[in-house]
Structures are given as structure tokens and as C-alpha cells.
Scaffold this motif. Structure first.
Motif, PDB file in Angstrom:
ATOM      1  N   GLN A 124      -7.468  -3.208 -31.101  1.00  0.00           N
ATOM      2  CA  GLN A 124      -7.117  -1.862 -30.648  1.00  0.00           C
ATOM      3  C   GLN A 124      -8.332  -1.062 -30.192  1.00  0.00           C
ATOM      4  O   GLN A 124      -8.209  -0.162 -29.366  1.00  0.00           O
ATOM      5  CB  GLN A 124      -6.456  -1.042 -31.768  1.00  0.00           C
ATOM      6  N   SER A 125      -9.509  -1.353 -30.725  1.00  0.00           N
ATOM      7  CA  SER A 125     -10.654  -0.490 -30.470  1.00  0.00           C
ATOM      8  C   SER A 125     -11.892  -1.195 -29.912  1.00  0.00           C
ATOM      9  O   SER A 125     -12.825  -0.535 -29.488  1.00  0.00           O
ATOM     10  CB  SER A 125     -11.046   0.231 -31.765  1.00  0.00           C
ATOM     11  N   SER A 126     -11.915  -2.490 -29.895  1.00  0.00           N
ATOM     12  CA  SER A 126     -13.095  -3.235 -29.452  1.00  0.00           C
ATOM     13  C   SER A 126     -13.325  -3.103 -27.952  1.00  0.00           C
ATOM     14  O   SER A 126     -12.391  -3.204 -27.160  1.00  0.00           O
ATOM     15  CB  SER A 126     -12.915  -4.715 -29.800  1.00  0.00           C
ATOM     16  N   PRO A 127     -14.583  -2.890 -27.529  1.00  0.00           N
ATOM     17  CA  PRO A 127     -14.886  -2.857 -26.093  1.00  0.00           C
ATOM     18  C   PRO A 127     -14.576  -4.194 -25.409  1.00  0.00           C
ATOM     19  O   PRO A 127     -14.235  -4.218 -24.228  1.00  0.00           O
ATOM     20  CB  PRO A 127     -16.391  -2.565 -26.044  1.00  0.00           C
ATOM     21  N   ALA A 128     -14.660  -5.293 -26.145  1.00  0.00           N
ATOM     22  CA  ALA A 128     -14.358  -6.607 -25.575  1.00  0.00           C
ATOM     23  C   ALA A 128     -12.890  -6.732 -25.192  1.00  0.00           C
ATOM     24  O   ALA A 128     -12.526  -7.523 -24.326  1.00  0.00           O
ATOM     25  CB  ALA A 128     -14.736  -7.707 -26.561  1.00  0.00           C
ATOM     26  N   SER A 129     -12.032  -5.954 -25.827  1.00  0.00           N
ATOM     27  CA  SER A 129     -10.593  -6.009 -25.549  1.00  0.00           C
ATOM     28  C   SER A 129     -10.132  -4.956 -24.548  1.00  0.00           C
ATOM     29  O   SER A 129      -8.939  -4.849 -24.273  1.00  0.00           O
ATOM     30  CB  SER A 129      -9.803  -5.838 -26.850  1.00  0.00           C
ATOM     31  N   SER A 130     -11.048  -4.181 -24.012  1.00  0.00           N
ATOM     32  CA  SER A 130     -10.647  -3.069 -23.133  1.00  0.00           C
ATOM     33  C   SER A 130      -9.899  -3.549 -21.888  1.00  0.00           C
ATOM     34  O   SER A 130      -8.941  -2.897 -21.452  1.00  0.00           O
ATOM     35  CB  SER A 130     -11.859  -2.229 -22.737  1.00  0.00           C
ATOM     36  N   SER A 131     -10.300  -4.693 -21.311  1.00  0.00           N
ATOM     37  CA  SER A 131      -9.598  -5.164 -20.111  1.00  0.00           C
ATOM     38  C   SER A 131      -8.175  -5.616 -20.438  1.00  0.00           C
ATOM     39  O   SER A 131      -7.255  -5.387 -19.664  1.00  0.00           O
ATOM     40  CB  SER A 131     -10.377  -6.292 -19.432  1.00  0.00           C
ATOM     41  N   ALA A 132      -7.975  -6.241 -21.584  1.00  0.00           N
ATOM     42  CA  ALA A 132      -6.632  -6.662 -21.993  1.00  0.00           C
ATOM     43  C   ALA A 132      -5.752  -5.437 -22.266  1.00  0.00           C
ATOM     44  O   ALA A 132      -4.595  -5.387 -21.836  1.00  0.00           O
ATOM     45  CB  ALA A 132      -6.698  -7.554 -23.228  1.00  0.00           C
ATOM     46  N   ARG A 133      -6.296  -4.457 -22.981  1.00  0.00           N
ATOM     47  CA  ARG A 133      -5.538  -3.218 -23.245  1.00  0.00           C
ATOM     48  C   ARG A 133      -5.180  -2.518 -21.942  1.00  0.00           C
ATOM     49  O   ARG A 133      -4.049  -2.073 -21.752  1.00  0.00           O
ATOM     50  CB  ARG A 133      -6.359  -2.264 -24.121  1.00  0.00           C
ATOM     51  N   SER A 134      -6.127  -2.454 -21.035  1.00  0.00           N
ATOM     52  CA  SER A 134      -5.898  -1.803 -19.743  1.00  0.00           C
ATOM     53  C   SER A 134      -4.808  -2.517 -18.952  1.00  0.00           C
ATOM     54  O   SER A 134      -3.928  -1.875 -18.364  1.00  0.00           O
ATOM     55  CB  SER A 134      -7.204  -1.776 -18.951  1.00  0.00           C
ATOM     56  N   PHE A 135      -4.852  -3.855 -18.934  1.00  0.00           N
ATOM     57  CA  PHE A 135      -3.828  -4.612 -18.207  1.00  0.00           C
ATOM     58  C   PHE A 135      -2.445  -4.340 -18.778  1.00  0.00           C
ATOM     59  O   PHE A 135      -1.499  -4.087 -18.034  1.00  0.00           O
ATOM     60  CB  PHE A 135      -4.122  -6.112 -18.264  1.00  0.00           C
ATOM     61  N   VAL A 136      -2.319  -4.361 -20.098  1.00  0.00           N
ATOM     62  CA  VAL A 136      -1.016  -4.115 -20.726  1.00  0.00           C
ATOM     63  C   VAL A 136      -0.545  -2.694 -20.442  1.00  0.00           C
ATOM     64  O   VAL A 136       0.611  -2.476 -20.074  1.00  0.00           O
ATOM     65  CB  VAL A 136      -1.083  -4.405 -22.241  1.00  0.00           C
ATOM     66  N   GLU A 137      -1.431  -1.722 -20.585  1.00  0.00           N
ATOM     67  CA  GLU A 137      -1.053  -0.325 -20.334  1.00  0.00           C
ATOM     68  C   GLU A 137      -0.597  -0.102 -18.900  1.00  0.00           C
ATOM     69  O   GLU A 137       0.346   0.651 -18.647  1.00  0.00           O
ATOM     70  CB  GLU A 137      -2.227   0.600 -20.643  1.00  0.00           C
ATOM     71  N   ASN A 138      -1.248  -0.756 -17.954  1.00  0.00           N
ATOM     72  CA  ASN A 138      -0.936  -0.535 -16.537  1.00  0.00           C
ATOM     73  C   ASN A 138       0.210  -1.382 -16.001  1.00  0.00           C
ATOM     74  O   ASN A 138       0.796  -1.034 -14.976  1.00  0.00           O
ATOM     75  CB  ASN A 138      -2.176  -0.795 -15.679  1.00  0.00           C
ATOM     76  N   ASN A 139       0.534  -2.494 -16.649  1.00  0.00           N
ATOM     77  CA  ASN A 139       1.492  -3.435 -16.063  1.00  0.00           C
ATOM     78  C   ASN A 139       2.716  -3.750 -16.907  1.00  0.00           C
ATOM     79  O   ASN A 139       3.665  -4.334 -16.400  1.00  0.00           O
ATOM     80  CB  ASN A 139       0.774  -4.755 -15.745  1.00  0.00           C
ATOM     81  N   TYR A 140       2.726  -3.378 -18.181  1.00  0.00           N
ATOM     82  CA  TYR A 140       3.843  -3.753 -19.053  1.00  0.00           C
ATOM     83  C   TYR A 140       5.190  -3.257 -18.522  1.00  0.00           C
ATOM     84  O   TYR A 140       6.147  -4.019 -18.429  1.00  0.00           O
ATOM     85  CB  TYR A 140       3.638  -3.236 -20.476  1.00  0.00           C
ATOM     86  N   LYS A 141       5.263  -2.012 -18.182  1.00  0.00           N
ATOM     87  CA  LYS A 141       6.549  -1.428 -17.759  1.00  0.00           C
ATOM     88  C   LYS A 141       7.123  -2.162 -16.543  1.00  0.00           C
ATOM     89  O   LYS A 141       8.298  -2.515 -16.524  1.00  0.00           O
ATOM     90  CB  LYS A 141       6.382   0.054 -17.455  1.00  0.00           C
ATOM     91  N   GLU A 142       6.293  -2.409 -15.543  1.00  0.00           N
ATOM     92  CA  GLU A 142       6.772  -3.103 -14.339  1.00  0.00           C
ATOM     93  C   GLU A 142       7.159  -4.551 -14.644  1.00  0.00           C
ATOM     94  O   GLU A 142       8.189  -5.035 -14.176  1.00  0.00           O
ATOM     95  CB  GLU A 142       5.708  -3.077 -13.250  1.00  0.00           C
ATOM     96  N   LEU A 143       6.330  -5.247 -15.437  1.00  0.00           N
ATOM     97  CA  LEU A 143       6.654  -6.634 -15.793  1.00  0.00           C
ATOM     98  C   LEU A 143       7.984  -6.714 -16.529  1.00  0.00           C
ATOM     99  O   LEU A 143       8.806  -7.594 -16.276  1.00  0.00           O
ATOM    100  CB  LEU A 143       5.547  -7.244 -16.658  1.00  0.00           C
TER     101      LEU A 143
END
Length: 80
Positions: A20-39
Motif C-alpha cells: 500500500q505504501s512502498s515506492p516500489a509498488s507505486s506503478s502497480a497502484r497507479s495502474f490499478v487506480e487508473n484502469n480497474y473501472k474500465e477493465l
């Protein structure tokens, strides 16, 4: 993108694992936040699982195919 509506033809499940908070996971969090609804809108029957766990490296697990395979053969893992 056209591929987003075609996921249910080949995939049976998507699993996102990340911290939830790691900088290493920021791209995964961003992808889910931006694409989950459409997927989910384009693939309403496809299970899309999101697992957040502190200290977890970002991963994408994909289950595909219809043949009854052992669990370790029917999943593919991708690290972000």
C-alpha cells in the motif's frame, strides 16, 4: 484500447499484489487506480483480485485456459 475488452477470451483471473505504501509498488497502484473501472466494465465476468500487503513486491498473477491443470501450471506470474 481494444485489448481491454478481449481479456475474457483467454484469461480466467487477474491478481494484483502490491504494498500500500512502498515506492516500489507505486506503478502497480497507479495502474490499478487508473484502469480497474474500465477493465471491470468491459469484462464483468472476469475476477480481478487486488491484494495489498505491507512489504510485498508488486506482482501480477494471471490464470488462463480452460483445461484442468494443477494450480502451479495454470498461473503465470509477472513482476512489475
Amino acid at each position: 484500447m481494444a485489448w481491454r475488452g478481449q481479456l475474457t477470451k483467454n484469461l480466467r483471473e487477474l491478481r494484483f499484489l502490491f504494498c500500500q505504501s512502498s515506492p516500489a509498488s507505486s506503478s502497480a497502484r497507479s495502474f490499478v487506480e487508473n484502469n480497474y473501472k474500465e477493465l471491470k466494465t468491459l469484462n464483468p465476468k472476469l475476477p480481478i483480485l487486488i491484494r495489498e500487503c505491507r512489504g510485498t513486491e508488486p506482482q501480477l498473477w494471471v490464470r488462463y485456459g480452460t483445461a484442468p491443470l494443477p494450480a502451479w501450471q495454470s498461473f503465470a506470474s509477472i513482476r512489475f
